[in-house]
Design an enzyme around this catalytic site. Structure first.
Site, PDB file in Angstrom:
ATOM      1  N   GLU A  62     -18.665   4.372  -1.460  1.00  0.00           N
ATOM      2  CA  GLU A  62     -17.829   3.692  -2.447  1.00  0.00           C
ATOM      3  C   GLU A  62     -18.547   3.481  -3.773  1.00  0.00           C
ATOM      4  O   GLU A  62     -17.924   3.512  -4.845  1.00  0.00           O
ATOM      5  CB  GLU A  62     -17.367   2.338  -1.892  1.00  0.00           C
TER       6      GLU A  62
ATOM      7  N   HIS B 115      -5.518  -2.937   1.896  1.00  0.00           N
ATOM      8  CA  HIS B 115      -6.080  -3.755   2.981  1.00  0.00           C
ATOM      9  C   HIS B 115      -6.816  -4.990   2.470  1.00  0.00           C
ATOM     10  O   HIS B 115      -7.879  -5.350   2.977  1.00  0.00           O
ATOM     11  CB  HIS B 115      -6.993  -2.926   3.890  1.00  0.00           C
TER      12      HIS B 115
ATOM     13  N   PHE C 246     -14.470  -3.032   0.322  1.00  0.00           N
ATOM     14  CA  PHE C 246     -15.560  -2.139  -0.082  1.00  0.00           C
ATOM     15  C   PHE C 246     -15.469  -1.774  -1.559  1.00  0.00           C
ATOM     16  O   PHE C 246     -16.496  -1.605  -2.220  1.00  0.00           O
ATOM     17  CB  PHE C 246     -15.558  -0.896   0.816  1.00  0.00           C
TER      18      PHE C 246
ATOM     19  N   SER D 250      -5.006   5.669   5.418  1.00  0.00           N
ATOM     20  CA  SER D 250      -4.783   4.223   5.341  1.00  0.00           C
ATOM     21  C   SER D 250      -4.345   3.780   3.948  1.00  0.00           C
ATOM     22  O   SER D 250      -3.495   2.919   3.804  1.00  0.00           O
ATOM     23  CB  SER D 250      -6.062   3.465   5.711  1.00  0.00           C
TER      24      SER D 250
ATOM     25  N   ARG E  86       0.820  -1.217   0.000  1.00  0.00           N
ATOM     26  CA  ARG E  86       0.000   0.000   0.000  1.00  0.00           C
ATOM     27  C   ARG E  86       0.852   1.264   0.000  1.00  0.00           C
ATOM     28  O   ARG E  86       0.439   2.310  -0.476  1.00  0.00           O
ATOM     29  CB  ARG E  86      -0.969   0.015   1.184  1.00  0.00           C
TER      30      ARG E  86
ATOM     31  N   ASP F 157      -9.051  -5.839  12.663  1.00  0.00           N
ATOM     32  CA  ASP F 157     -10.387  -5.359  12.275  1.00  0.00           C
ATOM     33  C   ASP F 157     -11.352  -6.527  12.059  1.00  0.00           C
ATOM     34  O   ASP F 157     -12.558  -6.364  12.203  1.00  0.00           O
ATOM     35  CB  ASP F 157     -10.314  -4.495  11.013  1.00  0.00           C
TER      36      ASP F 157
ATOM     37  N   ARG G 273      -1.788  -4.355   3.539  1.00  0.00           N
ATOM     38  CA  ARG G 273      -1.331  -3.627   4.719  1.00  0.00           C
ATOM     39  C   ARG G 273      -0.076  -4.256   5.330  1.00  0.00           C
ATOM     40  O   ARG G 273       0.690  -3.587   6.028  1.00  0.00           O
ATOM     41  CB  ARG G 273      -2.476  -3.648   5.740  1.00  0.00           C
TER      42      ARG G 273
HETATM   43  C1  LIG Z   1     -18.603   0.482   3.750  1.00  0.00           C
HETATM   44  C2  LIG Z   1     -17.475   0.966   4.589  1.00  0.00           C
HETATM   45  N1  LIG Z   1     -16.616   1.844   4.061  1.00  0.00           N
HETATM   46  C3  LIG Z   1     -15.565   2.268   4.793  1.00  0.00           C
HETATM   47  C4  LIG Z   1     -15.365   1.820   6.061  1.00  0.00           C
HETATM   48  C5  LIG Z   1     -14.157   2.267   6.863  1.00  0.00           C
HETATM   49  N2  LIG Z   1     -14.575   3.203   7.920  1.00  0.00           N
HETATM   50  C6  LIG Z   1     -14.727   2.787   9.195  1.00  0.00           C
HETATM   51  S1  LIG Z   1     -15.268   4.008  10.198  1.00  0.00           S
HETATM   52  C7  LIG Z   1     -15.277   5.118   8.937  1.00  0.00           C
HETATM   53  C8  LIG Z   1     -15.704   6.532   9.198  1.00  0.00           C
HETATM   54  C9  LIG Z   1     -17.041   6.592   9.819  1.00  0.00           C
HETATM   55  O1  LIG Z   1     -17.357   7.873  10.231  1.00  0.00           O
HETATM   56  P1  LIG Z   1     -18.610   8.080  11.160  1.00  0.00           P
HETATM   57  O2  LIG Z   1     -19.762   7.331  10.601  1.00  0.00           O
HETATM   58  O3  LIG Z   1     -18.794   9.535  11.313  1.00  0.00           O
HETATM   59  O4  LIG Z   1     -18.191   7.358  12.498  1.00  0.00           O
HETATM   60  P2  LIG Z   1     -17.865   7.985  13.939  1.00  0.00           P
HETATM   61  O5  LIG Z   1     -17.444   9.396  13.764  1.00  0.00           O
HETATM   62  O6  LIG Z   1     -19.137   7.893  14.704  1.00  0.00           O
HETATM   63  O7  LIG Z   1     -16.800   7.105  14.513  1.00  0.00           O
HETATM   64  C10 LIG Z   1     -14.858   4.521   7.749  1.00  0.00           C
HETATM   65  C11 LIG Z   1     -14.755   5.214   6.463  1.00  0.00           C
HETATM   66  C12 LIG Z   1     -16.290   0.877   6.558  1.00  0.00           C
HETATM   67  N3  LIG Z   1     -16.166   0.351   7.780  1.00  0.00           N
HETATM   68  N4  LIG Z   1     -17.342   0.488   5.812  1.00  0.00           N
END
Ligand SMILES: Cc1ncc(C[n+]2csc(CCOP(=O)(O)OP(=O)(O)O)c2C)c(N)n1
Ligand SMILES: [Mg+2]
Lengths: 311, 284
Positions: free
Chosen positions: A56, A107, A81, A35, A8, A115, A165
């Site tokens: 996505e 990843h 994703f 990431s 990556r 994870d 990763r």
């Molecule tokens: C479909 C998908 N895309 C990307 C991710 C990676 N990801 C995990 S948390 C996150 C950000 C989420 O932000 P938010 O919903 O605001 O969460 P919070 O601030 O409450 O932690 C991302 C992009 C994922 N888990 N699932």
């Protein structure tokens, strides 16, 4: 083999190099810029970087639209994703019209680690390989990743580059001439061929070394381009050794193991053993522990080779 | 089962104390794991605590009791807050929390319904838990069940198209047994939600999509309880509670810090964080 880097890491760095010489390079991200390392491109080319947020599917279909305006779009996110969530956007709006979009998510595989299973895609090679016209590349180290990402621009049409990763030992160097679609013999042998891809290439070299100590001569071939497959190189080696192990950090269904077995069944049937994830989901854990748990170590490769030799 | 106190202030104090305990568990668990998501777990702590220790009918001795209310953590990366609430409720021993994300643990990086008692559905891929919650509410409605479904979504998660697909289905089928809660901390991974892909005006969007919408301070237990009560009185449509929150809430060096979205606290940080939380009031 002292320095280790993740494939990556090659992504953001190579994007910058490409961006400097080609004003049509546009990078899309889905809230994972750190990431995936696209944040590096963002810093140098803020006008050609667009964060789509956690969306996505929209990112992929937008990339298709951008491609029609002459942009060469690189799309980020995690492999789960990019290929899973957005599969049909990739299939119908990028690949069906054969648009020039590069899908280079990071990843992939179980080395995602803690994870857990929801984030460890073990299906992405299968999903991308089955799409007509999609080029599928799985780099084996940092340098091969750099070269593959750069070469993706020269391919007119959709390209999938699977990045990871896990930090990996170096197999190639800066002067390596990556040719898409070409298998590379990394070690010659006569008793068994190990076809490997991605993180399993370096462990296959370790396996070959230990097999040699047991008097078994293993050929190791890096299949970084899974599609189009280097049919001739695979058949040639299978003819020579008569036994084949295929190693990949992916389900044994639909990935390189399947591709090699399909080819050899039709063209030159020989015994084939697949080292991969045996039709189960991943789980949380340290990458090294997970490789052991799922049978993806150099020892597993050696065992598979010995099994074919009746040892 | 939830115990209802007649004295409102006493109830609020009990939930507040429990929320502090939940926060210390989150911090300790992530410290032991060495990876995971503190920010979004802490921003959701007051909401999730109120659900498990005041609002929902549930029974740790019988996790699949058909009469239970359901909670779906659609923003699955906040698994630590769910695990802490489940452990405090008695679904599994508190000691298990220290095994978070380890290879033999039932506590996966993201919730797994087949491994952890009390987890209603596996989540981790953002957006999908919300649709699954709509499906649960629909199934319960078909069965004329009294059970209610609660689901927590993130503001970054709200950028997923599937959220809005589900948001149109639920009012269409008058799912008044469904309550969505938006953890509106205005942070995602790459920065402020308002700088990446803005979701404002969130309340107006949900209202326009046919939901009864309530806006509250997501760290004010009294307001959380009030909104959940109001939701129960709304018939013929689902309710969305827009909870304004602070990512990393109650840990000074995590509050509003995007870097603590997905970074575990070090040993020293665990000590400091727990110290701050304990100093803020009694544990419960
Ligand atoms: C479909 C998908 N895309 C990307 C991710 C990676 N990801 C995990 S948390 C996150 C950000 C989420 O932000 P938010 O919903 O605001 O969460 P919070 O601030 O409450 O932690 C991302 C992009 C994922 N888990 N699932
Ligand atoms: Mg957020």
């Amino acid at each position: 083999m002292s320095e280790k880097r993740a494939t990556r890491e090659a992504y953001g760095e190579t994007l910058i190099e490409l961006g400097r010489v080609n004003p049509n390079i546009v990078v899309l991200e889905a809230d994972l810029a750190k990431s995936t390392t696209t944040i590096k491109f963002k810093k140098e080319f803020p006008d050609r970087f667009f964060d789509c947020g956690v969306a996505e599917q929209n990112m992929m279909a937008m990339a298709a639209g951008l491609a029609t305006t002459g942009k060469i779009c690189f799309t980020g996110s995690f492999a789960m994703f990019a290929t899973g969530r957005a599969f049909e956007q990739v299939r119908n709006t990028i690949a069906y019209p054969s648009l020039n979009v590069k899908i280079c998510p990071t990843h992939a595989g179980i080395t995602v680690g803690a994870d857990g299973g929801s984030h460890q895609t073990i299906e992405d090679i299968a999903l991308m390989r089955v799409i007509p016209g999609m080029t599928v590349i799985v780099p084996a180290d940092y340098y091969e990743a750099k070269k593959a990402i750069a070469k993706a621009v020269e391919i007119d049409g959709p390209v999938y580059v699977r990045l990871g990763r896990a930090t990996l030992p170096m197999i190639f160097d800066e002067d390596y001439d990556f040719v898409p679609g070409k298998a590379i013999v990394l070690r010659e042998g006569t008793d068994v061929t190990i076809f490997a891809t991605g993180i399993m290439v370096s462990s296959s070299l370790v396996a070959a070394e230990s097999l040699a100590k047991d008097g078994i001569s293993a050929e190791v071939i890096n299949i970084s381009t899974i599609k189009p497959l280097d049919d001739n190189a695979i058949i040639e080696s299978a003819v020579k050794t008569g036994r084949v192990v295929v190693a990949e950090e992916h389900s044994i269904i639909g990935g390189l193991g399947s591709a090699v077995a399909e080819l050899l069944c039709e063209k030159h049937p020989v015994p084939v053993a697949r080292v991969g994830i045996k039709d189960v989901f991943g789980r949380s854990g340290e990458p090294a522990e997970l490789l052991k748990y799922y049978g993806l170590t150099d020892e597993d490769i050696s065992q598979a080779a010995k099994g074919l030799l009746g040892k | 089962m939830t115990t209802h106190t007649t004295n409102k202030q006493a109830t609020v104090s009990l939930v507040e104390a429990k929320a502090r305990t939940i926060r210390t568990r989150i911090i300790n668990m992530l410290g032991a794991a060495g990876s995971g998501h503190p920010g979004g777990s802490l921003s959701a702590a007051d909401i999730v605590t109120t659900l498990y220790f005041h609002e929902m009918n549930h029974n740790a001795a019988e996790p699949r009791w058909p009469g239970r209310d359901r909670f779906v953590l659609s923003k699955g990366h906040a698994a630590p807050v769910l695990y802490a609430a489940l452990a405090e409720s008695g679904y599994f021993p508190r000691e298990d929390l220290a095994t978070l994300r380890k290879i033999d643990s039932h506590l996966q990086g993201h919730p797994d319904m087949n491994k952890t008692p009390g987890v209603e559905i596996s989540t981790g891929s953002l957006g999908m838990g919300f649709s699954a919650a709509v499906g649960m509410a629909l199934g319960l409605k078909i069965d004329k069940s009294e059970s209610r479904v609660y689901t927590l979504i993130g503001d970054g998660e709200s950028q997923e198209g599937i959220i809005w697909e589900a948001s149109m289905f639920a009012p269409q089928h008058k799912l008044d047994n469904l309550v969505g809660i938006l953890d509106y901390n205005n942070l995602q991974i790459d920065g402020r939600v308002s700088d990446i892909v803005d979701i404002r005006p969130a309340a107006a969007k949900w209202s326009a999509f046919g939901w009864h919408t309530i806006e509250i301070d997501g760290h004010n237990i009294e307001q959380i309880i009030g909104a959940l009560d109001e939701a129960k009185s709304i018939k013929g449509k689902p309710t969305m509670i827009i909870a304004n929150t602070v990512k990393g809430k109650n840990v000074s060096f995590m509050e509003g810090q995007v870097d603590f979205h997905g970074k575990a606290p070090s040993k020293d940080e665990v000590a400091q964080a727990c110290g701050e939380i304990e100093a803020s009031g009694p544990l419960g």
